[in-house]
Design an enzyme around this catalytic site. Structure first.
Site, short mmCIF file in Angstrom:
data_model
loop_
_atom_site.label_atom_id
_atom_site.label_comp_id
_atom_site.label_asym_id
_atom_site.label_seq_id
_atom_site.Cartn_x
_atom_site.Cartn_y
_atom_site.Cartn_z
N LYS A 129 0.60 -1.12 0.20
CA LYS A 129 0.03 0.08 -0.18
C LYS A 129 1.27 1.07 0.07
O LYS A 129 0.64 2.29 -0.14
CB LYS A 129 -0.81 -0.12 1.59
CG LYS A 129 -1.32 -1.28 1.51
CD LYS A 129 -2.34 -1.06 2.55
CE LYS A 129 -3.22 -2.42 3.06
NZ LYS A 129 -3.91 -2.42 4.40
N GLY A 130 2.07 1.07 0.47
CA GLY A 130 3.09 1.99 0.60
C GLY A 130 3.25 3.40 -0.36
O GLY A 130 3.28 4.12 -0.60
N ASP B 165 14.89 -0.83 1.45
CA ASP B 165 15.02 -0.95 1.94
C ASP B 165 16.48 -2.12 1.97
O ASP B 165 17.09 -1.78 1.45
CB ASP B 165 14.17 -1.78 3.07
CG ASP B 165 14.58 -1.24 4.45
OD1 ASP B 165 15.96 -0.90 5.07
OD2 ASP B 165 14.04 -2.80 5.82
N ARG C 96 0.16 6.62 7.69
CA ARG C 96 -0.07 6.71 6.30
C ARG C 96 -0.69 8.27 6.04
O ARG C 96 0.23 8.67 5.19
CB ARG C 96 -0.52 5.52 5.82
CG ARG C 96 0.08 4.71 5.60
CD ARG C 96 -0.87 3.72 4.75
NE ARG C 96 -0.67 2.53 5.39
CZ ARG C 96 -0.12 1.37 4.56
NH1 ARG C 96 1.23 1.70 3.77
NH2 ARG C 96 0.47 0.28 4.74
P1 IMP Z 1 13.02 -4.04 1.36
O1 IMP Z 1 12.20 -5.68 0.68
O2 IMP Z 1 13.54 -4.24 2.83
O3 IMP Z 1 13.65 -3.43 1.06
O4 IMP Z 1 11.74 -3.60 1.85
C1 IMP Z 1 9.98 -3.09 1.62
C2 IMP Z 1 9.37 -2.86 2.31
O5 IMP Z 1 8.92 -2.46 3.81
C3 IMP Z 1 8.92 -1.35 1.80
O6 IMP Z 1 8.20 -1.66 0.80
C4 IMP Z 1 8.21 -0.80 3.65
O7 IMP Z 1 7.20 -1.94 3.42
C5 IMP Z 1 8.81 -1.35 4.28
N1 IMP Z 1 10.11 -0.94 4.86
C6 IMP Z 1 11.02 -0.92 4.83
N2 IMP Z 1 11.85 0.39 5.59
C7 IMP Z 1 10.63 0.87 6.11
C8 IMP Z 1 10.54 2.31 7.41
O8 IMP Z 1 11.79 2.48 7.14
N3 IMP Z 1 9.32 1.91 7.30
C9 IMP Z 1 8.12 1.77 7.04
N4 IMP Z 1 8.25 0.38 6.43
C10 IMP Z 1 9.57 0.21 5.65
MG MG Z 2 6.05 -0.78 0.07
#
Ligand code: IMP
Ligand code: MG
Length: 172
Positions: free
Chosen positions: A41-42, A101, A163
């Site tokens: 949803k982000g 991330d 959000r």
């Molecule tokens: P990744 O797979 O580790 O790159 O994470 C991606 C998803 O983790 C993002 O689309 C977010 O939904 C969540 N995420 C990672 N870091 C944060 C943060 O600092 N705040 C909120 N959600 C995060």
């Molecule tokens: Mg996300």
């Protein structure tokens, strides 16, 4: 439970950066009628603001992904919770993410997309945390590089909350 929220990026700064990204996308895609795919949803607020600043024909779709893991960290085991509606084959696809991330979610999704034989795939992310990267993902359009803190607001959540904050904040 977060004790305090501090502003990291103010709404005016976000607005300026979104406008800059929109101009770059407009310049690069010209008459290619791109398909922008928001990862839910982000990305919903970012994508909504971004497309309104892009002055050319485009289409929008969404996908909902979930990653199993702890509350604040992705596990890399990703599940597609709701599928794409638009055919991707032959399309110029721009993936729109709220935050990269570890990069595991996006890397998984890009692999999934490429199996559907798009004409091209690029990635646009509002924020990234380079210090946490676990996989190689190329970000073609990047808004802000953020420190290794948990951020919320402008579509980004903590446990489904925050959000609706207009600024990007971090949790102390
Ligand atoms: P990744 O797979 O580790 O790159 O994470 C991606 C998803 O983790 C993002 O689309 C977010 O939904 C969540 N995420 C990672 N870091 C944060 C943060 O600092 N705040 C909120 N959600 C995060
Ligand atoms: Mg996300």
């Amino acid at each position: 439970m977060p004790t305090e929220l501090k502003i990291l990026i103010k709404r005016q700064e976000i607005e300026r950066e979104v406008a800059r990204l929109a101009r770059a996308i407009e310049h690069d895609y010209k008459d290619n009628n791109p398909l922008l795919i928001g990862i839910l949803k982000g990305s919903f607020i970012f994508l909504a603001d971004l497309v309104r600043k892009i002055d050319m024909p485009l289409e929008v779709d969404f996908i909902r992904l979930s990653s199993y893991g702890s509350q604040t960290e992705s596990s890399g085991q990703i599940k597609v919770l709701s599928r794409l509606n638009e055919p991707v084959e032959g399309r110029h696809v721009l993936v729109v993410e709220d935050i990269i991330d570890t990069g595991l979610t996006t890397a998984y999704f890009i692999k999934y997309l490429k199996r559907k034989r798009p004409a091209s795939v690029r990635l646009c992310a509002l924020t990234e945390k380079p210090s946490r990267r676990k996989t190689d993902v190329q970000i073609d359009y990047i808004g802000f590089t953020v420190p290794d803190k948990f951020i919320v607001g402008y579509g980004i959540d903590w446990n489904g909350k925050y959000r609706n904050l207009p600024n990007i904040c971090y949790i102390e």
